[in-house]
Design an enzyme around this catalytic site. Structure first.
Site, PDB file in Angstrom:
ATOM      1  N   PRO A 100       0.816  -1.219   0.000  1.00 21.06           N
ATOM      2  CA  PRO A 100       0.000   0.000   0.000  1.00 21.06           C
ATOM      3  C   PRO A 100       0.851   1.272   0.000  1.00 21.06           C
ATOM      4  O   PRO A 100       0.346   2.359  -0.238  1.00 21.06           O
ATOM      5  CB  PRO A 100      -0.830  -0.112   1.285  1.00 21.06           C
ATOM      6  CG  PRO A 100      -0.235  -1.218   2.077  1.00 21.06           C
ATOM      7  CD  PRO A 100       0.568  -2.072   1.156  1.00 21.06           C
ATOM      8  N   GLU A 137       1.463  -7.872   8.760  1.00 16.23           N
ATOM      9  CA  GLU A 137       1.356  -6.425   8.974  1.00 16.23           C
ATOM     10  C   GLU A 137       2.351  -5.628   8.152  1.00 16.23           C
ATOM     11  O   GLU A 137       2.223  -4.429   7.990  1.00 16.23           O
ATOM     12  CB  GLU A 137       1.485  -6.094  10.459  1.00 16.23           C
ATOM     13  CG  GLU A 137       0.204  -6.282  11.249  1.00 16.23           C
ATOM     14  CD  GLU A 137      -0.275  -7.734  11.299  1.00 16.23           C
ATOM     15  OE1 GLU A 137       0.556  -8.652  11.116  1.00 16.23           O
ATOM     16  OE2 GLU A 137      -1.479  -7.952  11.490  1.00 16.23           O
ATOM     17  N   ARG A 176      -4.845  -8.836 -20.001  1.00 14.13           N
ATOM     18  CA  ARG A 176      -5.881  -8.535 -21.000  1.00 14.13           C
ATOM     19  C   ARG A 176      -5.373  -7.608 -22.090  1.00 14.13           C
ATOM     20  O   ARG A 176      -5.977  -7.498 -23.149  1.00 14.13           O
ATOM     21  CB  ARG A 176      -7.158  -8.003 -20.355  1.00 14.13           C
ATOM     22  CG  ARG A 176      -7.085  -6.584 -19.833  1.00 14.13           C
ATOM     23  CD  ARG A 176      -8.267  -6.298 -18.943  1.00 14.13           C
ATOM     24  NE  ARG A 176      -9.549  -6.478 -19.621  1.00 14.13           N
ATOM     25  CZ  ARG A 176     -10.054  -5.635 -20.508  1.00 14.13           C
ATOM     26  NH1 ARG A 176      -9.404  -4.553 -20.836  1.00 14.13           N
ATOM     27  NH2 ARG A 176     -11.229  -5.871 -21.064  1.00 14.13           N
ATOM     28  N   ASP A 193     -11.588   0.692 -23.735  1.00 19.12           N
ATOM     29  CA  ASP A 193     -11.776   0.574 -22.287  1.00 19.12           C
ATOM     30  C   ASP A 193     -11.717   1.937 -21.608  1.00 19.12           C
ATOM     31  O   ASP A 193     -10.985   2.816 -22.049  1.00 19.12           O
ATOM     32  CB  ASP A 193     -10.638  -0.248 -21.663  1.00 19.12           C
ATOM     33  CG  ASP A 193     -10.842  -1.747 -21.783  1.00 19.12           C
ATOM     34  OD1 ASP A 193     -11.933  -2.176 -22.199  1.00 19.12           O
ATOM     35  OD2 ASP A 193      -9.896  -2.474 -21.458  1.00 19.12           O
TER      36      ASP A 193
END
Ligand code: 6GU
Length: 237
Positions: free
Chosen positions: A89, A116, A154, A169
């Site tokens: 993150p 964590e 993709r 897209d």
């Protein structure tokens, strides 16, 4: 393309990789996805890969040794120089431009962390690119790695049935980085809602114009943050 994934939970990948487009892409040899369990590189017979944080605090921290050993093993499994990506993150936010960029590589190694956090020396010592899938925290890098794999695969030539189906897209260059225009299929009228006449008209140039307009309108309405300036930013370097 070859994609190696280093993870403590290879079983999490089974279903997404054995369904739909990702399955087909592997079956026809467009992509080779190889999962390696970091736990196989644990130093002891307890297969321990995490420990308490120095300085105290809640949770467990992933130890650097097994990750480094696992990566060095995996790097040797194939010749192309890989692009190494650590899912965290704290990384740079993943987007369509990044997906397009990664789809041009011949080899990716994705490292999914659990627990964590990582020992900071994983971040420093690997000199890997750090990628996040958005500003929220999930339980580990596995789902994030799957998001990256799905978005990248993709875009590989031949991965989609229709060569053009990724072209328009949302977020792609063909819609100026904005949202995709509305799509309709049969029936022509559904619960009182009609397909716009223009789409039934057969006027390709007019349809194209309408779609561009729709893209602009929806992007303005739902994602104004995606609108690009009419005048590109001056180059200040
Ligand atoms: Cl890559 N990992 C975790 N645990 N949470 C995230 C993420 C990654 N990207 C966004 N949130």
């Amino acid at each position: 393309m070859r994609i190696d994934v280093l993870t403590l939970f290879p079983e999490m990948f089974e279903s997404p990789l054995s369904s739909s487009i990702l399955k087909r892409a592997q079956d026809v040899g467009i992509v080779d996805i190889v999962l390696t369990n970091i736990r196989d590189f644990a130093p002891d017979s307890f297969r321990k890969v995490d420990d308490k944080p120095y300085g105290g605090g809640p949770g467990m921290v992933m130890m650097p040794g097994p990750v480094f050993d696992c990566l060095e093993h995996v790097e040797k499994l194939a010749p192309p120089k890989p692009r190494i990506i650590l899912l965290t993150p704290q990384g740079q936010r993943f987007d369509q431009a990044k997906a397009a960029e990664l789809s041009k590589q011949t080899r990716l190694i994705l490292i999914a962390g659990k627990y964590e956090g990582f020992d900071e020396r994983i971040r420093i010592g690997l000199d890997a690119e750090q990628v996040s899938i958005g500003d929220y925290v999930i339980n580990g890098g596995e789902l994030a790695a799957m998001v990256v794999i799905d978005a990248v695969v993709r875009l590989l030539p031949g991965a989609l049935g229709d060569q053009d189906s990724a072209r328009d897209d949302s977020f792609s260059e063909s819609v100026g980085g904005g949202l995709e225009y509305p799509q309709y299929t049969r029936p022509e009228t559904f619960r009182g809602m009609k397909v716009p006449d223009i789409l039934l008209s057969g006027h390709h140039a007019e349809i194209e114009k309408w779609r561009k307009q729709q893209t602009l309108e929806r992007t303005k309405r739902y994602r104004p943050d995606l609108l690009r300036p009419i005048y590109p930013k001056e180059n200040t370097t």
